[in-house]
Enzyme design. Structure first.
Site, PDB file in Angstrom:
ATOM      1  N   ASP A   1      14.723  -0.608   0.658  1.00 23.45           N
ATOM      2  CA  ASP A   1      15.457  -0.772   1.899  1.00 23.45           C
ATOM      3  C   ASP A   1      16.478  -1.901   1.678  1.00 23.45           C
ATOM      4  OD1 ASP A   1      15.894  -0.296   4.644  1.00 23.45           O
ATOM      5  OD2 ASP A   1      14.481  -1.849   5.229  1.00 23.45           O
TER       6      ASP A   1
ATOM      7  N   PHE B   1      13.785   4.897  10.163  1.00 22.34           N
ATOM      8  CA  PHE B   1      12.495   4.278   9.850  1.00 22.34           C
ATOM      9  C   PHE B   1      11.488   5.365   9.516  1.00 22.34           C
ATOM     10  CE2 PHE B   1       8.476   2.223  10.053  1.00 22.34           C
ATOM     11  CZ  PHE B   1       8.742   1.045   9.373  1.00 22.34           C
TER      12      PHE B   1
ATOM     13  N   ASP C   1       4.104   3.480   6.324  1.00 17.64           N
ATOM     14  CA  ASP C   1       3.444   3.228   7.605  1.00 17.64           C
ATOM     15  C   ASP C   1       4.369   2.654   8.669  1.00 17.64           C
ATOM     16  OD1 ASP C   1       3.690   0.623   6.293  1.00 17.64           O
ATOM     17  OD2 ASP C   1       2.488  -0.108   7.971  1.00 17.64           O
TER      18      ASP C   1
ATOM     19  N   LYS D   1       0.824  -1.193   0.000  1.00 19.01           N
ATOM     20  CA  LYS D   1       0.000   0.000   0.000  1.00 19.01           C
ATOM     21  C   LYS D   1       0.867   1.255   0.000  1.00 19.01           C
ATOM     22  CE  LYS D   1      -3.107  -2.514   3.060  1.00 19.01           C
ATOM     23  NZ  LYS D   1      -3.357  -2.762   4.479  1.00 19.01           N
ATOM     24  N   GLY D   2       2.119   1.077   0.346  1.00 16.46           N
ATOM     25  CA  GLY D   2       3.016   2.221   0.604  1.00 16.46           C
ATOM     26  C   GLY D   2       3.158   3.226  -0.529  1.00 16.46           C
TER      27      GLY D   2
ATOM     28  N   LYS E   1      17.205   3.817   0.587  1.00 15.60           N
ATOM     29  CA  LYS E   1      18.126   3.729   1.732  1.00 15.60           C
ATOM     30  C   LYS E   1      19.297   2.830   1.321  1.00 15.60           C
ATOM     31  CE  LYS E   1      14.889   2.661   5.081  1.00 15.60           C
ATOM     32  NZ  LYS E   1      14.349   2.411   6.450  1.00 15.60           N
TER      33      LYS E   1
ATOM     34  N   GLU F   1       7.493   2.277  -6.411  1.00 14.45           N
ATOM     35  CA  GLU F   1       7.674   1.841  -5.022  1.00 14.45           C
ATOM     36  C   GLU F   1       7.774   3.043  -4.088  1.00 14.45           C
ATOM     37  OE1 GLU F   1       7.543  -0.063  -2.684  1.00 14.45           O
ATOM     38  OE2 GLU F   1       8.420  -2.025  -2.998  1.00 14.45           O
ATOM     39  N   ASP F   2       7.487   2.807  -2.823  1.00 22.56           N
ATOM     40  CA  ASP F   2       7.659   3.862  -1.829  1.00 22.56           C
ATOM     41  C   ASP F   2       9.115   3.994  -1.392  1.00 22.56           C
ATOM     42  OD1 ASP F   2       7.603   1.369  -0.577  1.00 22.56           O
ATOM     43  OD2 ASP F   2       6.197   1.946   0.989  1.00 22.56           O
TER      44      ASP F   2
ATOM     45  N   ARG G   1       0.183   6.654   7.315  1.00 27.96           N
ATOM     46  CA  ARG G   1       0.260   6.749   5.851  1.00 27.96           C
ATOM     47  C   ARG G   1      -0.300   8.078   5.354  1.00 27.96           C
ATOM     48  NH1 ARG G   1       1.517   1.615   3.884  1.00 27.96           N
ATOM     49  NH2 ARG G   1       0.603  -0.150   4.950  1.00 27.96           N
TER      50      ARG G   1
END
Ligand code: IMP
Ligand code: MG
Length: 177
Positions: A104, A153, A160, A44-45, A132, A100-101, A166
């Protein structure tokens, strides 16, 4: 003992987000001039980023959605990727852009990329709002990156912590108390 988190400062503000998303939209529109694309939102990001980004594109654009498993209530990736919702459309012969959000460890995207490549798109690129690089485990890089950030983070603008935050219109981060 259970960890407790507190909010950090605003890391990327509303206006800065808007400006960068506009720049990314212009860059993508230029790169795909005369072509059409299929933008795939990783739920959902990426939903907020994707909806802002596609409104900055002036090329023929279709959209679709995928959902993959993510962190749950932990802030560490398990490395296990599960497809929770697959695409509705056939991507064969399409110029696909995965939206993508954040990248990582890179494990999710590495898996997704291979999964989608097997369906013979015309091309496949990755657009991520945040990167990141310090945390990378899998070898995967994005073609379009909004912001490269330090190892924190992140929450807000779609991202989220345990499904919360969000809806924040800016990017912030959580710190251990
Ligand atoms: P990966 O470690 O690159 O596989 O990241 C998988 C997914 O975890 C990302 O697409 C995000 O949805 C989520 N994630 C990674 N880092 C963060 C973060 O800092 N805040 C919120 N979600 C994150
Ligand atoms: Mg994600």
């Amino acid at each position: 003992m259970e960890k407790r988190y507190v909010f950090g400062d605003v890391m990327i503000g509303k206006e800065e987000l808007k400006k960068r998303v506009r720049e990314l939209g212009a860059e993508i529109s230029k790169d795909y001039k005369g072509e059409s694309i299929l933008a795939i939102c990783v739920l959902k990001g990426a939903v907020i980023f994707m909806s802002d980004l596609i409104r900055e594109l002036n090329i023929e654009t279709k959209i679709d959605f995928m959902a993959v498993s993510s962190y749950g209530a932990s802030t560490k990736s398990t490395g296990v990727v599960r497809i929770l919702k697959d695409l509705d459309s056939n991507i064969e012969g399409e110029n696909v852009i995965i939206v993508e959000d954040i990248i990582d460890s890179g494990l999710t995207l590495k898996y997704l990329k291979e999964y989608l490549m097997a369906r013979n798109p015309k091309s496949l690129k990755i657009c991520t709002l945040l990167d990141k690089p310090e945390r990378r485990v899998a070898e995967v890089n994005a073609d379009y990156i909004g912001f490269s950030i330090e190892n924190k983070f992140i929450v807000g603008y779609g991202l989220d912590f345990d499904q919360l935050y969000r809806n924040l219109p800016y990017i912030s981060y959580l710190e251990e108390e």
